[in-house]
Enzyme design. Structure first.
Site, PDB file in Angstrom:
ATOM      1  N   ASP A   9       0.077  10.830  -3.781  1.00 38.81           N
ATOM      2  CA  ASP A   9       0.000   9.636  -2.962  1.00 38.81           C
ATOM      3  C   ASP A   9      -1.451   9.565  -2.454  1.00 38.81           C
ATOM      4  O   ASP A   9      -2.150  10.582  -2.430  1.00 38.81           O
ATOM      5  CB  ASP A   9       0.985   9.801  -1.795  1.00 38.81           C
ATOM      6  CG  ASP A   9       0.848   8.713  -0.771  1.00 38.81           C
ATOM      7  OD1 ASP A   9       0.983   7.545  -1.145  1.00 38.81           O
ATOM      8  OD2 ASP A   9       0.578   9.035   0.407  1.00 38.81           O
ATOM      9  N   ASP A  11      -2.977   7.218   0.529  1.00 36.36           N
ATOM     10  CA  ASP A  11      -3.125   7.102   1.985  1.00 36.36           C
ATOM     11  C   ASP A  11      -2.280   8.173   2.687  1.00 36.36           C
ATOM     12  O   ASP A  11      -1.063   8.199   2.530  1.00 36.36           O
ATOM     13  CB  ASP A  11      -2.677   5.693   2.382  1.00 36.36           C
ATOM     14  CG  ASP A  11      -2.458   5.539   3.861  1.00 36.36           C
ATOM     15  OD1 ASP A  11      -3.396   5.802   4.626  1.00 36.36           O
ATOM     16  OD2 ASP A  11      -1.337   5.180   4.259  1.00 36.36           O
TER      17      ASP A  11
HETATM   18  P1  B16 Z   1      -2.497  -2.114   0.904  1.00 35.31           P
HETATM   19  P2  B16 Z   1       0.110   4.991  -0.008  1.00 35.31           P
HETATM   20  C1  B16 Z   1       0.288   2.739   1.382  1.00 35.31           C
HETATM   21  O1  B16 Z   1      -0.496   3.675   0.710  1.00 35.31           O
HETATM   22  C2  B16 Z   1       0.128   2.871   2.889  1.00 35.31           C
HETATM   23  O2  B16 Z   1       0.639   4.129   3.335  1.00 35.31           O
HETATM   24  C3  B16 Z   1       0.870   1.776   3.588  1.00 35.31           C
HETATM   25  O3  B16 Z   1       0.681   1.892   4.992  1.00 35.31           O
HETATM   26  C4  B16 Z   1       0.333   0.418   3.096  1.00 35.31           C
HETATM   27  O4  B16 Z   1       1.049  -0.644   3.685  1.00 35.31           O
HETATM   28  C5  B16 Z   1       0.474   0.348   1.573  1.00 35.31           C
HETATM   29  O5  B16 Z   1      -0.215   1.460   0.986  1.00 35.31           O
HETATM   30  C6  B16 Z   1      -0.126  -0.916   1.008  1.00 35.31           C
HETATM   31  O6  B16 Z   1      -1.521  -0.878   1.190  1.00 35.31           O
HETATM   32  O7  B16 Z   1      -2.361  -3.076   2.029  1.00 35.31           O
HETATM   33  O8  B16 Z   1      -3.874  -1.453   0.834  1.00 35.31           O
HETATM   34  O9  B16 Z   1      -2.090  -2.689  -0.423  1.00 35.31           O
HETATM   35  O10 B16 Z   1       0.536   5.900   1.090  1.00 35.31           O
HETATM   36  O11 B16 Z   1       1.228   4.566  -0.942  1.00 35.31           O
HETATM   37  O12 B16 Z   1      -1.096   5.520  -0.770  1.00 35.31           O
HETATM   38 MG    MG Z   2       0.969   7.812   1.961  1.00 39.76          MG
END
Ligand code: B16
Ligand code: MG
Length: 213
Positions: A9, A11
């Protein structure tokens, strides 16, 4: 070796963009009159898609928003978030993440990203990891977000591997659920270390080196 690949993953695992998400959503919430958006609300947004994250904020508002308005709000948040991402550099990659990624690669494991984020390429570039991974599956390639396993299945497909051959590393409950639903083992960092179902609770990302061999 126990696994042939590790799917990370992004974030909350590779980088701490979760703090930027929180700050950007907080700013948007305030702009629409939601003043009690909290850290606990932000935890619910971990790993879930941008539009579902917006819904978590709108539940706290008395106002009705049309679909068009929702798209505009999500875009507004993304602009704030992207201006924060633009300040990132390879210095934002922690030493433990950098050394773990290198150690796993040196041992012959394939490494991939499985992220809900539509900003994945931009973030990887900022971190100096634009060409590092063998496969990148992200929010632009899927129609169902975590806890659906689609993004991890896509990463495995790009690696030409079966789910049982890959270990997923996650920080979010939705992400652990997604991995298990797809037939993957799941390692959990942070809060995800204590979720029921997490195959390997990690105290540090460097624990992966012993687990994967
Ligand atoms: P974006 P991951 C996720 O990343 C985030 O944890 C989540 O908080 C966010 O809403 C989602 O990506 C979408 O992100 O707005 O940049 O498209 O943890 O799956 O890497
Ligand atoms: Mg994450």
């Amino acid at each position: 070796m126990k696994y042939r690949a590790i799917i990370f993953d992004l974030d909350g695992v590779i980088c701490s963009t979760d703090e930027y998400h929180y700050a950007a959503w907080k700013q948007l919430a305030k702009a629409i009159g939601v003043t009690d958006f909290s850290r606990a609300d932000s935890e619910l947004q971990r790993g879930v898609s941008r539009m579902e994250s917006l819904e978590i904020i709108l539940r706290k508002s008395d106002r009705h928003f049309t679909d068009e308005e929702k798209v505009a709000l999500a875009e507004q948040k993304n602009q704030i978030y992207k201006s924060m991402l633009a300040t990132m550099s390879p210095k934002d990659l922690s030493e433990s993440v950098r050394s773990t990624l290198n150690a796993l690669k040196e041992r012959g494991l394939k490494l991939a990203i499985g992220s809900s984020s539509k900003n994945t390429s931009f973030i990887l570039e900022r971190l100096g990891l634009g060409d590092f991974f063998d496969a990148v599956a992200d929010g632009n390639m899927i129609s169902r977000g975590k806890p659906d396993p689609e993004v991890f299945l896509k990463a495995a497909e790009l690696l030409h591997l079966e789910p049982r051959e890959c270990l997923v590393v996650e920080d979010a409950h939705a992400g652990i659920q997604a991995a298990l639903a797809g037939g993957f083992d799941a390692a959990g960092v942070g809060g995800a270390a204590s979720y029921s179902g997490t195959t390997y609770p990690l105290t540090s990302i460097s624990d992966l080196v012993a687990i994967a061999l």
